[in-house]
Design an enzyme around this catalytic site. Structure first.
Site, PDB file in Angstrom:
ATOM      1  N   LYS A  84      73.874  35.428 -76.605  1.00  0.00           N
ATOM      2  CA  LYS A  84      74.935  36.272 -76.187  1.00  0.00           C
ATOM      3  C   LYS A  84      76.480  35.685 -76.610  1.00  0.00           C
ATOM      4  O   LYS A  84      77.252  36.398 -77.024  1.00  0.00           O
ATOM      5  CB  LYS A  84      74.669  36.011 -74.849  1.00  0.00           C
ATOM      6  N   GLY A 140      74.436  41.749 -68.409  1.00  0.00           N
ATOM      7  CA  GLY A 140      74.017  42.573 -67.538  1.00  0.00           C
ATOM      8  C   GLY A 140      75.129  43.654 -67.359  1.00  0.00           C
ATOM      9  O   GLY A 140      75.542  44.778 -68.239  1.00  0.00           O
ATOM     10  N   VAL A 145      63.920  47.041 -66.401  1.00  0.00           N
ATOM     11  CA  VAL A 145      64.928  47.644 -66.840  1.00  0.00           C
ATOM     12  C   VAL A 145      64.624  49.360 -67.060  1.00  0.00           C
ATOM     13  O   VAL A 145      65.375  50.326 -66.629  1.00  0.00           O
ATOM     14  CB  VAL A 145      65.770  47.073 -67.915  1.00  0.00           C
ATOM     15  N   GLU A 153      76.015  47.444 -74.670  1.00  0.00           N
ATOM     16  CA  GLU A 153      76.861  46.604 -73.497  1.00  0.00           C
ATOM     17  C   GLU A 153      75.960  45.701 -72.865  1.00  0.00           C
ATOM     18  O   GLU A 153      76.069  44.694 -72.160  1.00  0.00           O
ATOM     19  CB  GLU A 153      77.476  48.004 -72.520  1.00  0.00           C
ATOM     20  N   VAL A 182      74.613  41.747 -73.179  1.00  0.00           N
ATOM     21  CA  VAL A 182      75.697  40.461 -72.852  1.00  0.00           C
ATOM     22  C   VAL A 182      76.173  40.705 -71.336  1.00  0.00           C
ATOM     23  O   VAL A 182      76.580  41.751 -70.968  1.00  0.00           O
ATOM     24  CB  VAL A 182      76.897  40.169 -73.675  1.00  0.00           C
ATOM     25  N   ASP A 230      69.054  31.816 -74.640  1.00  0.00           N
ATOM     26  CA  ASP A 230      69.318  33.223 -74.212  1.00  0.00           C
ATOM     27  C   ASP A 230      71.035  33.240 -74.520  1.00  0.00           C
ATOM     28  O   ASP A 230      71.424  34.207 -74.695  1.00  0.00           O
ATOM     29  CB  ASP A 230      68.672  33.442 -72.712  1.00  0.00           C
ATOM     30  N   GLY A 241      62.564  35.545 -58.612  1.00  0.00           N
ATOM     31  CA  GLY A 241      62.865  36.526 -59.611  1.00  0.00           C
ATOM     32  C   GLY A 241      63.914  36.474 -60.552  1.00  0.00           C
ATOM     33  O   GLY A 241      64.084  37.149 -61.338  1.00  0.00           O
ATOM     34  N   LYS A 247      69.612  41.520 -76.991  1.00  0.00           N
ATOM     35  CA  LYS A 247      70.390  40.487 -77.345  1.00  0.00           C
ATOM     36  C   LYS A 247      69.933  39.476 -78.619  1.00  0.00           C
ATOM     37  O   LYS A 247      70.700  39.301 -79.505  1.00  0.00           O
ATOM     38  CB  LYS A 247      70.764  39.509 -76.246  1.00  0.00           C
ATOM     39  N   GLU A 254      62.157  33.464 -65.145  1.00  0.00           N
ATOM     40  CA  GLU A 254      60.767  33.945 -65.911  1.00  0.00           C
ATOM     41  C   GLU A 254      59.868  32.801 -65.638  1.00  0.00           C
ATOM     42  O   GLU A 254      59.775  31.587 -65.197  1.00  0.00           O
ATOM     43  CB  GLU A 254      60.596  34.525 -67.286  1.00  0.00           C
TER      44      GLU A 254
END
Length: 429
Positions: free
Chosen positions: A201, A130, A12, A125, A128, A197, A183, A101, A186
């Site tokens: 969120k 993307g 990112v 932003e 949560v 995860d 991809g 997050k 992970e």
């Protein structure tokens, strides 16, 4: 000119740097100021980077970089040093954009208070879903409405796995391996497949929607590792698909109002909008008093998609830098408590294997009724482990978690029951 520091240069971070470098003039036109990239903080400057990353801007001195920035973009992930660096940034009056997050779910109140005290912006932003603009939707667009419920697919990895199990007939391990090859997952998929995860969120969404601080510890979590092809097939027979859902809603525990937040796999009717969310995509279904039902949908992961959300926040922060404005502060005035998990009410599908003999259904129904759990439908399933065994698929009316737990204990005591195959919640009706 606004001095910009980027902390972290992974997938990112690289895409954010690419936009800052390649679209500098366009960003200048949109914000009214030139965004001067003064440094890129990394753990090791020796790590090979994409050619778009200016190597002369790489530094391992992250605290020093933060001290000379007007806008800090935190993309390190994890708790430390990200938490302290954000506190240092807002303490010096710098605006912060983060996609972290886990940090917000664990230490959000501390960060919000620090930013508010310093009158600094804190945007998140990208934390949560993307590229899906659900945070801004809840924080700003729906700020005047009363949200009653959120139902969301907020983890692309698990949605891809469940979708492949549904459409291609794969088992969990095969679908997971395929997600890793593409991809979408992970090498260590624990946080995704165990629902952690999504739980982080869910805590953020609940805090925004209900103006009450919700911590990660307030979110009961169940992942998808136990979902089998038989569960997928049974769901299809009743007109459902299985999705990992993050759910947040206003409820009551006795006479006390509260918030029920949870993450778990659930049966979703095939005609519900969330049922059509395919592959690694995310979607958040919002129910509000005035706006009615809304759905935010789009790419929930990936460097390019997530960088879109980050850059949107960067533009907003830069405009505030130029014009002297400020982002919305944390709104926690409602202070609704988290409801205990056992008080949450929903519907359930229980699959059990029983002795294939007369009177079994009546015996099971009587036991379930004794716990105050009402049966909506019951049918004989197609899967059984032996010729003298039948599968019953029971769907209940809405009941509490505590009533269900007691029912399961009771079912285990019946001689006619061979085993309880699965228990899944039913949502979205």
């Amino acid at each position: 000119m606004a001095r910009v520091a980027v902390l972290g240069c992974g997938v990112v971070g690289t895409e954010v740097v690419r936009s800052l470098v390649e679209h500098a003039d366009e960003l200048h036109s949109r914000t009214g100021t030139r965004l001067d990239l003064v440094g890129i903080g990394v753990r090791s400057t020796a790590t090979p980077r994409d050619p778009v990353v200016p190597t002369e801007l790489l530094t391992e001195d992250l605290p020093g970089l933060v001290r000379r920035a007007d806008l800090v973009i935190e993309l390190l992930g994890g708790i430390e040093p990200a938490r302290q660096l954000i506190l240092d940034a807002v303490g010096s009056g710098a605006s912060v954009v983060t996609a972290n997050k886990a940090l917000l779910a664990a230490h959000g109140p501390q960060l919000y208070e620090a930013a508010d005290a310093a009158r600094a912006d804190l945007f998140f932003e990208a934390a949560v879903a993307g590229a899906v603009p659900v945070v801004r939707g809840l924080r700003e667009s729906l700020a005047g409405d009363r949200i009653t419920r959120i139902l969301g697919i907020v983890n692309g990895t698990t949605n891809y796995i469940l979708d492949e199990m549904t459409t291609s007939g794969l088992d969990f391990e095969t679908a997971l391996a395929q997600a890793q090859q593409l991809g979408y997952a992970e090498a260590d998929p624990t946080a995704d497949v165990q629902g952690l995860d999504a739980a982080a969120k869910a805590a953020i969404l609940a805090s925004l929607a209900f103006h009450s601080r919700t911590a990660l510890a307030d979110v009961p979590v169940q992942g998808i590792r136990e979902i089998t092809p038989a569960d997928i097939a049974s769901a299809a027979q009743t007109g459902h698909v299985i999705k990992l859902l993050a759910i947040a809603e206003v409820g009551r525990h006795g006479t006390v109002p509260g918030i029920a937040v949870r993450v778990h796999p659930a049966l979703v009717p095939i005609d519900h909008p969330l049922a059509s969310v395919r592959g690694p995509y995310n979607a958040v279904f919002v129910e509000a008093a005035a706006a009615g039902t809304l759905m935010f949908y789009g790419a929930g992961a990936g460097g390019v998609a997530t960088s879109s959300a980050v850059l949107g926040d960067v533009v907003a922060a830069a405009r505030n830098f130029v014009n002297g404005g400020k982002a919305p502060a944390e709104s926690a005035y409602a202070a609704l408590p988290a409801m205990p998990a056992e008080a949450v009410r929903t519907r359930y599908q229980i699959r059990i294997e029983v002795a294939d003999q007369p009177g079994v259904l009546a015996e099971v129904a009587a036991l379930v009724a004794r716990r105050g759990v009402s049966i909506e439908t019951v049918r004989q399933g197609a899967h059984a482990s032996a010729d003298d065994v039948a599968e019953l698929v029971i769907v209940t009316h809405e009941a509490s978690e505590s009533a269900l737990a007691a029912t399961v204990v009771d079912l285990d005591t019946l001689e006619v029951i061979k085993r309880i195959t699965s228990i899944l919640r039913v949502e979205g009706n």
